[in-house]
Design a protein around this motif. Structure first.
Motif, PDB file in Angstrom:
ATOM      1  N   PHE A  94       0.823  -1.205   0.000  1.00 14.99           N
ATOM      2  CA  PHE A  94       0.000   0.000   0.000  1.00 14.99           C
ATOM      3  C   PHE A  94       0.863   1.263   0.000  1.00 14.99           C
ATOM      4  O   PHE A  94       0.660   2.182  -0.796  1.00 14.99           O
ATOM      5  CB  PHE A  94      -0.931   0.016   1.221  1.00 14.99           C
ATOM      6  CG  PHE A  94      -2.007  -1.033   1.183  1.00 14.99           C
ATOM      7  CD1 PHE A  94      -2.413  -1.596  -0.016  1.00 14.99           C
ATOM      8  CD2 PHE A  94      -2.603  -1.471   2.354  1.00 14.99           C
ATOM      9  CE1 PHE A  94      -3.407  -2.565  -0.051  1.00 14.99           C
ATOM     10  CE2 PHE A  94      -3.599  -2.436   2.331  1.00 14.99           C
ATOM     11  CZ  PHE A  94      -4.000  -2.984   1.132  1.00 14.99           C
ATOM     12  N   GLN A  95       1.828   1.311   0.917  1.00 15.82           N
ATOM     13  CA  GLN A  95       2.681   2.483   1.027  1.00 15.82           C
ATOM     14  C   GLN A  95       3.468   2.698  -0.264  1.00 15.82           C
ATOM     15  O   GLN A  95       3.562   3.825  -0.762  1.00 15.82           O
ATOM     16  CB  GLN A  95       3.653   2.329   2.202  1.00 15.82           C
ATOM     17  CG  GLN A  95       4.588   3.529   2.380  1.00 15.82           C
ATOM     18  CD  GLN A  95       5.631   3.290   3.468  1.00 15.82           C
ATOM     19  OE1 GLN A  95       5.565   2.313   4.191  1.00 15.82           O
ATOM     20  NE2 GLN A  95       6.601   4.182   3.566  1.00 15.82           N
ATOM     21  N   TYR A  96       3.991   1.608  -0.793  1.00 18.54           N
ATOM     22  CA  TYR A  96       4.777   1.708  -2.018  1.00 18.54           C
ATOM     23  C   TYR A  96       3.905   2.200  -3.173  1.00 18.54           C
ATOM     24  O   TYR A  96       4.296   3.095  -3.934  1.00 18.54           O
ATOM     25  CB  TYR A  96       5.380   0.352  -2.361  1.00 18.54           C
ATOM     26  CG  TYR A  96       6.176   0.358  -3.651  1.00 18.54           C
ATOM     27  CD1 TYR A  96       7.432   0.948  -3.719  1.00 18.54           C
ATOM     28  CD2 TYR A  96       5.651  -0.209  -4.811  1.00 18.54           C
ATOM     29  CE1 TYR A  96       8.159   0.962  -4.898  1.00 18.54           C
ATOM     30  CE2 TYR A  96       6.370  -0.199  -5.992  1.00 18.54           C
ATOM     31  CZ  TYR A  96       7.617   0.395  -6.026  1.00 18.54           C
ATOM     32  OH  TYR A  96       8.323   0.416  -7.207  1.00 18.54           O
ATOM     33  N   GLY A  97       2.715   1.622  -3.308  1.00 17.06           N
ATOM     34  CA  GLY A  97       1.817   2.014  -4.386  1.00 17.06           C
ATOM     35  C   GLY A  97       1.428   3.473  -4.323  1.00 17.06           C
ATOM     36  O   GLY A  97       1.373   4.176  -5.342  1.00 17.06           O
ATOM     37  N   LEU A  98       1.170   3.974  -3.109  1.00 10.77           N
ATOM     38  CA  LEU A  98       0.789   5.385  -2.947  1.00 10.77           C
ATOM     39  C   LEU A  98       1.962   6.309  -3.247  1.00 10.77           C
ATOM     40  O   LEU A  98       1.780   7.405  -3.789  1.00 10.77           O
ATOM     41  CB  LEU A  98       0.263   5.624  -1.525  1.00 10.77           C
ATOM     42  CG  LEU A  98      -1.091   4.976  -1.212  1.00 10.77           C
ATOM     43  CD1 LEU A  98      -1.453   5.170   0.254  1.00 10.77           C
ATOM     44  CD2 LEU A  98      -2.199   5.549  -2.107  1.00 10.77           C
ATOM     45  N   LEU A 102      -8.410  -2.248  -2.336  1.00  6.33           N
ATOM     46  CA  LEU A 102      -7.694  -3.336  -1.670  1.00  6.33           C
ATOM     47  C   LEU A 102      -7.710  -3.167  -0.154  1.00  6.33           C
ATOM     48  O   LEU A 102      -7.780  -4.150   0.590  1.00  6.33           O
ATOM     49  CB  LEU A 102      -6.254  -3.406  -2.169  1.00  6.33           C
ATOM     50  CG  LEU A 102      -6.036  -3.941  -3.596  1.00  6.33           C
ATOM     51  CD1 LEU A 102      -4.559  -3.878  -3.954  1.00  6.33           C
ATOM     52  CD2 LEU A 102      -6.555  -5.368  -3.726  1.00  6.33           C
ATOM     53  N   LYS A 103      -7.640  -1.925   0.301  1.00  3.08           N
ATOM     54  CA  LYS A 103      -7.679  -1.669   1.749  1.00  3.08           C
ATOM     55  C   LYS A 103      -9.024  -2.096   2.332  1.00  3.08           C
ATOM     56  O   LYS A 103      -9.080  -2.676   3.428  1.00  3.08           O
ATOM     57  CB  LYS A 103      -7.414  -0.193   2.033  1.00  3.08           C
ATOM     58  CG  LYS A 103      -5.955   0.216   1.928  1.00  3.08           C
ATOM     59  CD  LYS A 103      -5.765   1.676   2.325  1.00  3.08           C
ATOM     60  CE  LYS A 103      -4.284   2.047   2.313  1.00  3.08           C
ATOM     61  NZ  LYS A 103      -4.082   3.472   2.685  1.00  3.08           N
ATOM     62  N   VAL A 104     -10.098  -1.816   1.610  1.00  2.00           N
ATOM     63  CA  VAL A 104     -11.431  -2.241   2.066  1.00  2.00           C
ATOM     64  C   VAL A 104     -11.481  -3.765   2.136  1.00  2.00           C
ATOM     65  O   VAL A 104     -11.948  -4.343   3.123  1.00  2.00           O
ATOM     66  CB  VAL A 104     -12.520  -1.708   1.114  1.00  2.00           C
ATOM     67  CG1 VAL A 104     -13.878  -2.321   1.464  1.00  2.00           C
ATOM     68  CG2 VAL A 104     -12.598  -0.188   1.196  1.00  2.00           C
ATOM     69  N   PHE A 105     -10.988  -4.419   1.083  1.00  2.75           N
ATOM     70  CA  PHE A 105     -10.975  -5.880   1.056  1.00  2.75           C
ATOM     71  C   PHE A 105     -10.137  -6.450   2.200  1.00  2.75           C
ATOM     72  O   PHE A 105     -10.502  -7.457   2.814  1.00  2.75           O
ATOM     73  CB  PHE A 105     -10.428  -6.367  -0.287  1.00  2.75           C
ATOM     74  CG  PHE A 105     -10.109  -7.835  -0.316  1.00  2.75           C
ATOM     75  CD1 PHE A 105     -11.118  -8.778  -0.208  1.00  2.75           C
ATOM     76  CD2 PHE A 105      -8.795  -8.273  -0.433  1.00  2.75           C
ATOM     77  CE1 PHE A 105     -10.825 -10.139  -0.223  1.00  2.75           C
ATOM     78  CE2 PHE A 105      -8.498  -9.621  -0.449  1.00  2.75           C
ATOM     79  CZ  PHE A 105      -9.517 -10.558  -0.341  1.00  2.75           C
ATOM     80  N   ASN A 106      -9.019  -5.792   2.503  1.00  2.00           N
ATOM     81  CA  ASN A 106      -8.106  -6.278   3.542  1.00  2.00           C
ATOM     82  C   ASN A 106      -8.469  -5.748   4.921  1.00  2.00           C
ATOM     83  O   ASN A 106      -7.672  -5.834   5.855  1.00  2.00           O
ATOM     84  CB  ASN A 106      -6.663  -5.879   3.191  1.00  2.00           C
ATOM     85  CG  ASN A 106      -5.657  -6.930   3.600  1.00  2.00           C
ATOM     86  OD1 ASN A 106      -5.916  -8.115   3.476  1.00  2.00           O
ATOM     87  ND2 ASN A 106      -4.490  -6.497   4.075  1.00  2.00           N
ATOM     88  N   LYS A 107      -9.678  -5.172   5.044  1.00  2.46           N
ATOM     89  CA  LYS A 107     -10.215  -4.676   6.323  1.00  2.46           C
ATOM     90  C   LYS A 107      -9.286  -3.654   6.973  1.00  2.46           C
ATOM     91  O   LYS A 107      -9.058  -3.651   8.174  1.00  2.46           O
ATOM     92  CB  LYS A 107     -10.477  -5.849   7.273  1.00  2.46           C
ATOM     93  CG  LYS A 107     -11.510  -6.817   6.729  1.00  2.46           C
ATOM     94  CD  LYS A 107     -11.756  -7.991   7.671  1.00  2.46           C
ATOM     95  CE  LYS A 107     -12.783  -8.935   7.078  1.00  2.46           C
ATOM     96  NZ  LYS A 107     -13.022 -10.109   7.947  1.00  2.46           N
ATOM     97  N   ASN A 108      -8.727  -2.765   6.106  1.00  4.87           N
ATOM     98  CA  ASN A 108      -7.863  -1.655   6.535  1.00  4.87           C
ATOM     99  C   ASN A 108      -6.563  -2.106   7.205  1.00  4.87           C
ATOM    100  O   ASN A 108      -5.885  -1.300   7.840  1.00  4.87           O
ATOM    101  CB  ASN A 108      -8.631  -0.697   7.457  1.00  4.87           C
ATOM    102  CG  ASN A 108      -9.623   0.140   6.683  1.00  4.87           C
ATOM    103  OD1 ASN A 108      -9.335   0.587   5.577  1.00  4.87           O
ATOM    104  ND2 ASN A 108     -10.798   0.339   7.253  1.00  4.87           N
TER     105      ASN A 108
END
Length: 406
Positions: free
Chosen positions: A112-116, A141-147
């Motif tokens: 996530f951090q890398y992608g952003l 993806l964050k929603v799917f991974n429950k944050n």
């Protein structure tokens, strides 16, 4: 191997609270440098012979946990060094290059951090559309991974399959929508491999196939184009501009919406539109035909050289202009839906239809595929073939009759 790394207390850098930083001491071809661990100790609590924190240290709930964490950081760095050695790359790196690879890889364990951060780099390069796409997919993806954070090594084949089931279980979600998300995930992961964040051997897309369903035919016939052209709309009508945008796109060799709204008066040179396509940066040089001139003339009145031709982009910065374009596209597509109703067009009318219709009609006129590809600004013929793969059956019938004439 002329490279070493170890835990150390850097007693050269004393802080005001009498503590010193715990570092990774990196040695490479008789040069040394340090990598911060973020931990600080008084000298009395560091066991230099064992390279660990003494059990008497009271600044943490668990000394064992702290030591294990430091050992883990050391192991990660050593693993990067070993992999570079086995790949034959280590000997060709300076010590600073090696340090950057270790620090960068540790910093970007988070997908996530890398992608952003890649998205932010894209914004600096003024690729706001792609940046917005990256941010949107990471949000999903964050929603799917429950944050919860997602590490690169956790984004594996099983994760992709679970995300696929999650997406397709939602009403209204499509296989092609999933494919779009997966292509973005794949692009970020490929960038991570290129930046040495993750090894190619862990690449989940070696076994995961991105699937798509054939899209519905987007082209409409020439009679429908004529109906749109013949619509009697006064300039105050809510659909007046949307009709003009659609026709201008069609007449300008299927010009994309984003390229249209960024056109400036200064892009018209010697009765030609000369500009750079936003998506591919390819230079365009399009003749302004009589019908195009009639539309453009309405918008060029009182415009200066640096003014946008169409009344879509209102704000000053490029990033905000892309947001104006995004909002304008939503209204444009909504307006095209109303235009389709007025013209009794059963096919779904969107901004893409003008582009696909131009390509299809060009094929009807026996324009060579290579020429159509150049008109659309495609870098590959295969992309143009996707536009043309859904030819109406009556056209195929005509071809069959011609081929059977002996």
């Amino acid at each position: 191997m002329k490279t070493s790394i170890s835990l150390s207390l850097d007693t050269r850098r004393k802080r005001k609270d009498n503590t010193f930083p715990v570092i990774l001491r990196l040695g490479h071809y008789q040069k040394t440098t340090s990598i911060a661990t973020g931990q600080y100790l008084q000298e009395m609590y560091w066991n230099n012979s064992k390279k660990q924190v003494r059990s008497s240290y009271k600044g943490t709930e668990s000394v064992n946990f702290l030591n294990n964490m430091l050992i883990s950081e050391l192991a990660k760095a050593q693993d990067i060094i070993n992999r570079l050695h086995y790949k034959g790359e280590l000997d060709f790196l300076t010590i600073n290059q090696l340090k950057n690879k270790i620090v960068k890889k540790s910093k970007h364990e988070s997908f996530f951090q890398y992608g952003l951060e890649v998205a932010e780099e894209l914004k600096v390069s003024q690729r706001f559309g792609t940046a917005r796409n990256y941010e949107g997919v990471i949000g999903i993806l964050k929603v799917f991974n429950k944050n919860k954070d997602l590490k690169f090594n956790e984004l594996n084949l099983d994760f992709l399959k679970r995300f696929e089931r999650f997406h397709l279980s939602k009403p209204g979600n499509t296989q092609n929508g999933l494919a779009s998300y997966m292509r973005t995930i794949k692009a970020i992961y490929n960038r991570g491999i290129k930046d040495d964040i993750i090894e190619r051997e862990y690449y989940p897309f070696l076994k995961y196939q991105i699937k798509t369903n054939p899209t519905e035919k987007r082209a409409i016939n020439v009679e429908h184009i004529k109906k749109i052209l013949d619509l009697n709309l006064y300039k105050e009508h809510s659909l007046f501009h949307y009709r003009n945008y659609f026709l201008l796109s069609y007449m300008a060799m299927g010009m994309s919406y984003i390229d249209m709204v960024f056109l400036k008066k200064g892009d018209i040179i010697d009765d030609r539109l000369k500009f750079q396509r936003k998506k591919t940066s390819k230079n365009y040089d399009i003749k302004v035909t009589e019908h195009m001139e009639m539309i453009l003339k309405f918008y060029l009145c009182k415009k200066k050289k640096d003014d946008f031709i169409l009344p879509v982009l209102k704000r000053e910065t490029l990033e905000l202009q892309y947001k104006d374009a995004q909002w304008g596209l939503k209204r444009y597509n909504k307006g095209l839906k109303e235009i389709a109703n007025l013209c009794s067009i059963e096919e779904r009318l969107t901004s893409y239809v003008s582009r696909h219709s131009f390509a299809t009609h060009a094929l009807y006129k026996n324009v060579p595929l290579a020429a159509i590809s150049a008109m659309l600004g495609h870098s590959k013929l295969s992309t143009t073939q996707i536009y043309l793969k859904s030819l109406p059956s009556n056209i195929l019938d005509d071809y069959q009759v011609e081929l059977n004439t002996i």
